[in-house]
Design a protein around this motif. Structure first.
Motif, PDB file in Angstrom:
ATOM      1  N   TRP A  22     -10.567   3.309   5.385  1.00 44.32           N
ATOM      2  CA  TRP A  22      -9.784   2.798   4.259  1.00 44.32           C
ATOM      3  C   TRP A  22      -9.237   1.293   4.478  1.00 44.32           C
ATOM      4  O   TRP A  22      -8.706   1.121   5.589  1.00 44.32           O
ATOM      5  CB  TRP A  22      -8.588   3.619   3.586  1.00 44.32           C
ATOM      6  CG  TRP A  22      -9.225   5.083   3.160  1.00 44.32           C
ATOM      7  CD1 TRP A  22      -8.837   6.087   3.966  1.00 44.32           C
ATOM      8  CD2 TRP A  22      -9.751   5.451   2.289  1.00 44.32           C
ATOM      9  NE1 TRP A  22      -9.442   7.264   3.393  1.00 44.32           N
ATOM     10  CE2 TRP A  22     -10.098   6.751   1.996  1.00 44.32           C
ATOM     11  CE3 TRP A  22     -10.343   4.461   1.155  1.00 44.32           C
ATOM     12  CZ2 TRP A  22     -10.602   7.414   1.100  1.00 44.32           C
ATOM     13  CZ3 TRP A  22     -11.372   5.219   0.122  1.00 44.32           C
ATOM     14  CH2 TRP A  22     -11.220   6.563   0.212  1.00 44.32           C
ATOM     15  N   GLN A  23      -9.083   0.372   3.544  1.00 45.86           N
ATOM     16  CA  GLN A  23      -8.553  -0.953   3.913  1.00 45.86           C
ATOM     17  C   GLN A  23      -7.687  -1.245   2.721  1.00 45.86           C
ATOM     18  O   GLN A  23      -7.826  -0.723   1.652  1.00 45.86           O
ATOM     19  CB  GLN A  23      -9.720  -2.027   3.918  1.00 45.86           C
ATOM     20  CG  GLN A  23     -10.825  -1.550   5.083  1.00 45.86           C
ATOM     21  CD  GLN A  23     -11.949  -2.575   4.949  1.00 45.86           C
ATOM     22  OE1 GLN A  23     -12.308  -3.360   4.047  1.00 45.86           O
ATOM     23  NE2 GLN A  23     -12.856  -2.487   6.034  1.00 45.86           N
ATOM     24  N   GLU A  24      -6.758  -2.357   3.101  1.00 43.41           N
ATOM     25  CA  GLU A  24      -5.952  -2.867   2.060  1.00 43.41           C
ATOM     26  C   GLU A  24      -6.338  -4.374   1.913  1.00 43.41           C
ATOM     27  O   GLU A  24      -5.806  -5.043   2.720  1.00 43.41           O
ATOM     28  CB  GLU A  24      -4.492  -2.728   2.488  1.00 43.41           C
ATOM     29  CG  GLU A  24      -3.629  -2.910   1.361  1.00 43.41           C
ATOM     30  CD  GLU A  24      -2.047  -2.764   1.662  1.00 43.41           C
ATOM     31  OE1 GLU A  24      -1.088  -2.731   0.970  1.00 43.41           O
ATOM     32  OE2 GLU A  24      -1.743  -2.563   2.919  1.00 43.41           O
ATOM     33  N   THR A  30      -6.594  -0.607  -2.781  1.00 39.55           N
ATOM     34  CA  THR A  30      -7.480  -0.092  -1.559  1.00 39.55           C
ATOM     35  C   THR A  30      -8.680  -0.114  -1.740  1.00 39.55           C
ATOM     36  O   THR A  30      -9.205  -0.113  -2.858  1.00 39.55           O
ATOM     37  CB  THR A  30      -6.742   1.315  -1.586  1.00 39.55           C
ATOM     38  OG1 THR A  30      -5.435   1.672  -1.490  1.00 39.55           O
ATOM     39  CG2 THR A  30      -7.535   2.314  -0.406  1.00 39.55           C
ATOM     40  N   GLU A  53     -11.821   1.250  -4.266  1.00 38.28           N
ATOM     41  CA  GLU A  53     -11.455   2.626  -4.054  1.00 38.28           C
ATOM     42  C   GLU A  53     -12.216   3.385  -5.184  1.00 38.28           C
ATOM     43  O   GLU A  53     -12.536   4.638  -5.319  1.00 38.28           O
ATOM     44  CB  GLU A  53     -10.031   2.991  -3.952  1.00 38.28           C
ATOM     45  CG  GLU A  53      -9.723   4.631  -3.818  1.00 38.28           C
ATOM     46  CD  GLU A  53      -8.346   4.854  -3.600  1.00 38.28           C
ATOM     47  OE1 GLU A  53      -7.702   5.773  -3.142  1.00 38.28           O
ATOM     48  OE2 GLU A  53      -7.387   3.769  -4.038  1.00 38.28           O
ATOM     49  N   ARG A  69      -7.042   4.350   8.237  1.00 41.49           N
ATOM     50  CA  ARG A  69      -6.394   3.381   7.139  1.00 41.49           C
ATOM     51  C   ARG A  69      -5.796   2.326   7.632  1.00 41.49           C
ATOM     52  O   ARG A  69      -4.993   2.307   8.784  1.00 41.49           O
ATOM     53  CB  ARG A  69      -5.440   4.066   6.568  1.00 41.49           C
ATOM     54  CG  ARG A  69      -4.613   3.336   5.272  1.00 41.49           C
ATOM     55  CD  ARG A  69      -3.916   4.470   4.443  1.00 41.49           C
ATOM     56  NE  ARG A  69      -4.786   5.589   3.739  1.00 41.49           N
ATOM     57  CZ  ARG A  69      -5.222   5.398   2.597  1.00 41.49           C
ATOM     58  NH1 ARG A  69      -5.220   4.135   1.996  1.00 41.49           N
ATOM     59  NH2 ARG A  69      -5.706   6.285   2.185  1.00 41.49           N
ATOM     60  N   ASP A  71      -3.740  -1.352   7.247  1.00 42.75           N
ATOM     61  CA  ASP A  71      -3.206  -2.304   6.419  1.00 42.75           C
ATOM     62  C   ASP A  71      -3.354  -3.535   6.034  1.00 42.75           C
ATOM     63  O   ASP A  71      -4.641  -3.932   6.785  1.00 42.75           O
ATOM     64  CB  ASP A  71      -1.433  -2.126   6.692  1.00 42.75           C
ATOM     65  CG  ASP A  71      -1.165  -2.989   7.903  1.00 42.75           C
ATOM     66  OD1 ASP A  71      -1.864  -3.900   8.209  1.00 42.75           O
ATOM     67  OD2 ASP A  71      -0.132  -2.975   8.479  1.00 42.75           O
ATOM     68  N   THR A  75      -6.718  -5.479   8.272  1.00 34.17           N
ATOM     69  CA  THR A  75      -7.803  -5.796   7.393  1.00 34.17           C
ATOM     70  C   THR A  75      -8.215  -6.942   7.409  1.00 34.17           C
ATOM     71  O   THR A  75      -9.458  -7.146   7.923  1.00 34.17           O
ATOM     72  CB  THR A  75      -7.814  -5.332   6.008  1.00 34.17           C
ATOM     73  OG1 THR A  75      -7.480  -3.803   5.659  1.00 34.17           O
ATOM     74  CG2 THR A  75      -9.058  -5.582   5.097  1.00 34.17           C
TER      75      THR A  75
END
Length: 86
Positions: A22-24, A30, A53, A69, A71, A75
């Protein structure tokens, strides 16, 4: 035993994909780093992409809590490092 990432359905990939991360990409948004394979009739080809997402539909029974994940800062740092490697 090898760990296998959870799978989901991806609209843009057109089927089942592995959810790797998961990336931001921007604060409050997301995205997911996904991977899948495609068959061209002769050989398998591996593919990767980053998708929003909402491109994904989670599948019952899959555990997405163990997916790393990142942040916003992580990322962008990892994208720079991946770009530098080619």
């Amino acid at each position: 035993m090898a760990l296998i990432p959870p799978v989901a359905l991806s609209a843009s990939a057109g089927g089942v994909v592995y959810v790797l991360e998961w990336q931001e990409p921007e604060p409050g948004h997301t995205a997911a780093l996904i991977a899948w394979v495609e068959w061209d009739g002769k050989a398998w080809t591996d593919r990767r992409d980053t998708v929003p997402e909402d491109d994904l539909t989670q599948i019952d029974g899959q555990n997405y809590l163990g997916v790393p994940r990142l942040d916003y800062r992580d990322t962008h740092r990892l994208r720079r490092e991946r770009d530098e490697k080619g």
